[in-house]
Design a protein around this motif. Structure first.
Motif, PDB file in Angstrom:
ATOM      1  N   SER A 213       2.972   4.895   6.771  1.00 39.58           N
ATOM      2  CA  SER A 213       2.933   5.598   8.048  1.00 39.58           C
ATOM      3  C   SER A 213       4.306   6.143   8.434  1.00 39.58           C
ATOM      4  O   SER A 213       5.337   5.526   8.151  1.00 39.58           O
ATOM      5  N   LYS A 214       4.325   7.296   9.024  1.00 38.48           N
ATOM      6  CA  LYS A 214       5.529   7.932   9.593  1.00 38.48           C
ATOM      7  C   LYS A 214       6.580   8.292   8.542  1.00 38.48           C
ATOM      8  O   LYS A 214       7.766   8.307   8.829  1.00 38.48           O
TER       9      LYS A 214
ATOM     10  N   LYS B 219       4.008  12.465   5.795  1.00 39.02           N
ATOM     11  CA  LYS B 219       2.813  12.892   5.061  1.00 39.02           C
ATOM     12  C   LYS B 219       2.277  14.192   5.649  1.00 39.02           C
ATOM     13  O   LYS B 219       2.111  15.199   4.946  1.00 39.02           O
ATOM     14  N   THR B 220       2.027  14.144   6.938  1.00 36.09           N
ATOM     15  CA  THR B 220       1.481  15.317   7.599  1.00 36.09           C
ATOM     16  C   THR B 220       2.449  16.484   7.471  1.00 36.09           C
ATOM     17  O   THR B 220       2.045  17.606   7.165  1.00 36.09           O
ATOM     18  N   ALA B 221       3.737  16.211   7.669  1.00 43.59           N
ATOM     19  CA  ALA B 221       4.724  17.296   7.640  1.00 43.59           C
ATOM     20  C   ALA B 221       4.773  17.957   6.269  1.00 43.59           C
ATOM     21  O   ALA B 221       4.834  19.189   6.169  1.00 43.59           O
TER      22      ALA B 221
ATOM     23  N   LYS C  29      -6.580  12.107  12.700  1.00 43.49           N
ATOM     24  CA  LYS C  29      -5.771  11.379  13.674  1.00 43.49           C
ATOM     25  C   LYS C  29      -5.911  12.118  15.000  1.00 43.49           C
ATOM     26  O   LYS C  29      -6.198  11.524  16.017  1.00 43.49           O
TER      27      LYS C  29
ATOM     28  N   GLU D 203      -5.342  12.157   6.940  1.00 40.01           N
ATOM     29  CA  GLU D 203      -5.801  10.786   7.220  1.00 40.01           C
ATOM     30  C   GLU D 203      -7.191  10.564   6.621  1.00 40.01           C
ATOM     31  O   GLU D 203      -8.105  10.067   7.281  1.00 40.01           O
TER      32      GLU D 203
HETATM   33  N1  LIG Z   1      10.970  16.475   5.316  1.00 36.24           N
HETATM   34  C1  LIG Z   1      11.394  15.745   6.324  1.00 36.24           C
HETATM   35  N2  LIG Z   1      12.694  15.628   6.564  1.00 36.24           N
HETATM   36  C2  LIG Z   1      13.147  14.887   7.590  1.00 36.24           C
HETATM   37  N3  LIG Z   1      12.357  14.211   8.443  1.00 36.24           N
HETATM   38  C3  LIG Z   1      11.051  14.286   8.266  1.00 36.24           C
HETATM   39  C4  LIG Z   1      10.491  15.053   7.199  1.00 36.24           C
HETATM   40  N4  LIG Z   1       9.154  14.940   7.268  1.00 36.24           N
HETATM   41  C5  LIG Z   1       8.899  14.154   8.316  1.00 36.24           C
HETATM   42  N5  LIG Z   1      10.015  13.758   8.919  1.00 36.24           N
HETATM   43  C6  LIG Z   1      10.142  12.889  10.089  1.00 36.24           C
HETATM   44  O1  LIG Z   1       9.128  11.901  10.010  1.00 36.24           O
HETATM   45  C7  LIG Z   1       8.337  11.911  11.179  1.00 36.24           C
HETATM   46  C8  LIG Z   1       6.914  11.555  10.827  1.00 36.24           C
HETATM   47  O2  LIG Z   1       6.358  12.622  10.093  1.00 36.24           O
HETATM   48  P1  LIG Z   1       4.783  12.745   9.900  1.00 36.24           P
HETATM   49  O3  LIG Z   1       4.093  12.743  11.195  1.00 36.24           O
HETATM   50  O4  LIG Z   1       4.553  13.865   9.000  1.00 36.24           O
HETATM   51  O5  LIG Z   1       4.507  11.372   9.175  1.00 36.24           O
HETATM   52  P2  LIG Z   1       3.115  10.794   8.721  1.00 36.24           P
HETATM   53  O6  LIG Z   1       3.370  10.051   7.474  1.00 36.24           O
HETATM   54  O7  LIG Z   1       2.077  11.845   8.694  1.00 36.24           O
HETATM   55  O8  LIG Z   1       2.817   9.783   9.858  1.00 36.24           O
HETATM   56  P3  LIG Z   1       1.448   9.041  10.223  1.00 36.24           P
HETATM   57  O9  LIG Z   1       1.714   7.625  10.021  1.00 36.24           O
HETATM   58  O10 LIG Z   1       1.258   9.386  11.636  1.00 36.24           O
HETATM   59  O11 LIG Z   1       0.399   9.572   9.333  1.00 36.24           O
HETATM   60  C9  LIG Z   1       8.502  13.319  11.744  1.00 36.24           C
HETATM   61  O12 LIG Z   1       8.345  13.328  13.110  1.00 36.24           O
HETATM   62  C10 LIG Z   1       9.896  13.683  11.353  1.00 36.24           C
HETATM   63  O13 LIG Z   1      10.794  13.238  12.329  1.00 36.24           O
END
Ligand SMILES: Nc1ncnc2c1ncn2[C@@H]1O[C@H](COP(=O)(O)OP(=O)(O)OP(=O)(O)O)[C@@H](O)[C@H]1O
Length: 769
Positions: free
Chosen positions: A429-430, A433-435, A458, A532
């Motif tokens: 998590s965090k 992934k989404t980014a 989500k 998700e």
């Molecule tokens: N390529 C990147 N470089 C730097 N920081 C990043 C990058 N990608 C994501 N982040 C940081 O990580 C945070 C979480 O990103 P994201 O929401 O994509 O994570 P996730 O794995 O999808 O989370 P979740 O657990 O909600 O599924 C973002 O808000 C950003 O601050």
């Protein structure tokens, strides 16, 4: 205070009064005696004498008095107290001396000066002497041959071994001949010297004779000149010999000093501080070999110690590679690559790097480990914004273009071709992934032919900016949303099947061409994106037929739809992209994860999760998303799969993705909207119209048998603009109806569609439902 010093300060507490003078002096200080004891002190002899002579006439008087403490009195009178005072003073002085010495010795300037002196006066010349000795032995002995033979033997290279052996034998024979020459040479030398002397004497005598006959000199003149020259040379050497020796010694020492200075083997203790910092950044062969030797792999250590080149033969040249260096280590026999890879942390730290800054992979060459080591701290620096954000003119073409996703560890741009690729992104998590998934989808949005169907399970708005460009956008975490996502995939399956049926493989032998995949075309790329996705797999809801939406049985609707798309969707431009947390067998079934062409993992918890996310082959080859630092390596992905542009022999690559935040995503989407030609309506499921061929044919036959050519024309009339009916010749009608089990035969020499057979096919289909 010295015991003989007087304390005249009035504020001293008057505990004791000491007076010099005779006994009668007590009277004169009787007032004081009421407050303190009066001690008479012995006066100095000279003082005493003067007092005595003065007192001849009058009674002794108080000469001097002062108020002192009891302790001061003891210091004046008691030897033991004086000794204690002296020792205390010595101790104080010794402590001061120790403190000052310690400060002086530990001072930066002292340390650097000592190191400078030690390095230049001791270490460099000694190292230089070692190098010179080694060189001498190499040129005059067989050590070089033996070393090379040992290296070849350790490397298991028998050809090289035989070659060096032959050279060694030849060199030994040459050396033997030279030694024999030396044995014979004294006599020959003596003979030669005698001959030269006689010849020279005769020559000089003849010369003298000529000079004497010509009246230009004496007969013995030339011989005398030579003797004088020899005498001068001897005198010169005797007079200036010390200077000559000093000069030559200085030259030799300077040469050795320079050899040592450039030998790179200066012990850490003597290195200048600046060079030590530099070493944190620069990886040299000696650092690598030392790091390997200290891995605590006994076989490796033994083999390295046996190599006289210190193990350097194991290393390929160290090449600059992006923000770090890369080199191969060819391990000696008896040590396998896994043993070294297992010690990654120790190896990294031995080289002055963090574990996450060193990547070990297995190249195609056997018994070889490829090492990439980042320059210290480089991986913690951000990689900069995405070209999608910085270049407002950037457009996308799924067929010919590639997405600028991020950078690999060498600092090269990672450009991903996404055409007909199923994709899977996993991670804790965090971690981004989404980014990272969104960065790819944003590029897709810039290609107007791509139809995006998005389910964000989500549902907190990570994908909301896609609303103007997505064909469908499902947002929310509930079972109902998961059901919607499942139905979206099932729609994808139907569309895929329709396309598979409609595709003319005879005409298009190289798959779906761009002309069929233009915006709005019958094979326009469809990307079904589920973020998700674990939610959909874990969905406990069941439909009316009691079929589960989640799970991974043959009745599980999401699972089966995903599998079908994975199996057949690619060929007709229907692909599935999934993002999922913590891969497990429950939330990411094996069959589904293995169906993705691009498998990417952010930081994961365990190696077994990495194996699930990327596959055994990638992890065995060195892919280690579980080694990424959760929270620190956000957006860094380890990517593998057949859709990834990997260098030959490399099973995975590490990508640091560009981060495109929500606001920038909106900007990109606005551009996508403009490119897509103001296609801004509210997103809704606009499934491409799929007509029922059988029903349409039944309609155009209107109960009678009709020529196949006319059927084609009537179908075009019935559904103008419907691509599959465009250009239907009699033969094409026959082929199309053949697929739905309606045979078209000749009647009176003309291909004719018979109403009876169409009705029967319709009835059969109803029965099968
Ligand atoms: N390529 C990147 N470089 C730097 N920081 C990043 C990058 N990608 C994501 N982040 C940081 O990580 C945070 C979480 O990103 P994201 O929401 O994509 O994570 P996730 O794995 O999808 O989370 P979740 O657990 O909600 O599924 C973002 O808000 C950003 O601050």
């Amino acid at each position: 205070m010295n015991p003989t010093d007087h304390n005249d300060r009035p504020e001293s507490t008057p505990e004791t009064v000491a007076a010099t003078g005779s006994e009668s002096a007590r009277e004169s200080v009787s007032t004081a005696s009421e407050l303190a004891t009066v001690h008479p002190l012995r006066t100095c002899p000279d003082q005493h004498e003067s007092t005595t002579s003065a007192g001849d006439e009058s009674a002794p008087q108080v000469v001097e008095g002062r108020i002192i403490s009891e302790y001061e009195y003891r210091l004046l009178t008691d030897q033991k107290a004086q000794r204690e005072w002296r020792y205390a003073d010595y101790r104080k002085q010794a402590a001061w001396l120790a403190r000052t010495t310690r400060t002086a010795v530990a001072h930066d300037r002292t340390v650097s000066t000592l190191k400078f002196v030690g390095r230049n006066a001791l270490v460099y010349p000694t190292l230089g002497a070692g190098v010179a000795l080694k060189r001498w032995r190499d040129t005059h002995g067989s050590s070089r041959y033996e070393r090379m033979m040992r290296a070849a033997e350790l490397a298991g290279d028998h050809d090289k071994l035989a070659d060096w052996e032959a050279r060694d034998v030849a060199e030994k024979a040459r050396r033997h001949d030279r030694a024999m020459d030396w044995i014979r040479s004294p006599w020959q030398l003596a003979k030669a010297a005698g001959a030269v002397t006689v010849c020279a004497a005769v020559l000089l005598l003849v010369l003298g004779l000529i000079l004497w006959v010509g009246g230009k000199g004496e007969f013995l003149g030339p011989i005398t000149a030579v003797v004088d020259a020899i005498a001068f040379a001897v005198w010169f050497v005797i007079t200036y010999g010390a200077l000559l020796v000093t000069g030559v010694t200085a030259g030799v020492v300077t040469w050795l000093w320079n050899l040592g200075r450039t030998s790179q083997a200066v012990p850490d203790l003597f290195r200048p501080a600046s060079q030590r910092n530099l070493d944190d950044v620069v990886i040299t062969p000696s650092i690598v070999v030392t790091a390997l030797r200290d891995l605590r792999i006994s076989e490796l250590r033994k083999k390295i110690e046996a190599m006289e080149d210190g193990g350097a033969a194991m290393l390929s040249p160290i090449r600059l590679a992006g923000c770090g260096v890369e080199f191969d280590i060819h391990l000696p026999s008896g040590v396998d690559t896994e043993e070294v890879k297992r010690k990654r942390r120790k190896f990294a730290e031995n080289m002055g790097r963090h574990e996450h800054e060193v990547f070990l992979t297995t190249p195609p060459a056997p018994r070889t480990v490829r090492v990439w080591a980042a320059d210290s701290g480089e991986l913690d620096k951000p990689i900069g914004p995405s070209p999608l954000v910085t270049d407002p003119t950037l457009t996308a073409d799924l067929y010919t273009g590639r997405v600028p996703w991020g950078m690999d560890l060498r600092g090269d741009a990672v450009l991903m071709a996404l055409l007909q690729c199923h994709l899977l992104v996993t991670g804790l998590s965090k971690q981004g992934k989404t980014a990272s998934l969104r960065a790819l989808a944003l590029w897709l949005a810039l290609d107007p032919s791509v139809q995006l169907y998005i389910a964000d399970l989500k549902g907190i708005g990570d994908w909301r900016m896609f609303k103007p460009v997505a064909e469908e956008l499902i947002e929310g975490p509930t079972d109902a949303h998961c059901i919607q996502a499942t139905e979206m995939l099932e729609w994808g399956v139907k569309e895929m099947e329709r396309r598979l049926m409609a595709f003319d493989g005879d005409k298009y032998r190289n798959g779906v061409p761009r002309e069929l995949a233009k915006p709005g075309g019958p094979f326009a790329p469809i990307v079904l994106l589920v973020d998700e996705a674990q939610q959909a797999f874990m969905n406990p809801a069941k439909d009316e037929q009691n079929n589960p939406y989640g799970g991974q049985t043959s009745k599980s609707r999401y699972f089966m739809a995903a599998r079908k798309i994975h199996n057949q969707g690619r060929a007709v431009n229907v692909v599935l992209w999934q993002g999922t947390q913590d891969p497990t067998n429950d939330n990411l079934p094996k069959l589904v994860r293995e169906g993705a062409h691009i498998r990417a993992a952010l930081a994961l918890g365990t190696e077994s999760q990495s194996r699930m996310a990327l596959g055994d082959k990638a992890v065995d080859g060195g892919a280690a998303p579980h080694e990424l630092r959760s929270g620190l390596d956000k957006g860094t992905l380890v990517v593998s799969g057949e859709g990834v542009p990997l260098p030959p022999g490399q099973p995975s690559m590490t990508v640091r993705t560009h981060f495109i935040d929500g606001d920038d995503s909106v900007t990109v989407i606005n551009r996508a909207v403009a490119i897509r030609g103001a296609k801004t309506g509210k997103p809704q499921v606009e499934a491409p119209i799929v007509r029922d061929l059988l029903a349409d044919v039944a309609e155009v036959l209107a109960g009678g048998d009709v020529k196949a050519t006319d059927v084609g024309a009537r179908l075009r009339e019935l559904a103008p603009g419907y691509q599959p009916y465009a250009g239907l010749s009699a033969e094409k009608v026959r082929e199309a109806l053949d697929k739905v089990r309606v045979p078209v035969r000749f009647k009176d020499g003309v291909l004719t569609v018979r109403n009876r057979q169409v009705v029967e096919a319709l009835a059969q289909r109803e029965l099968e439902k």
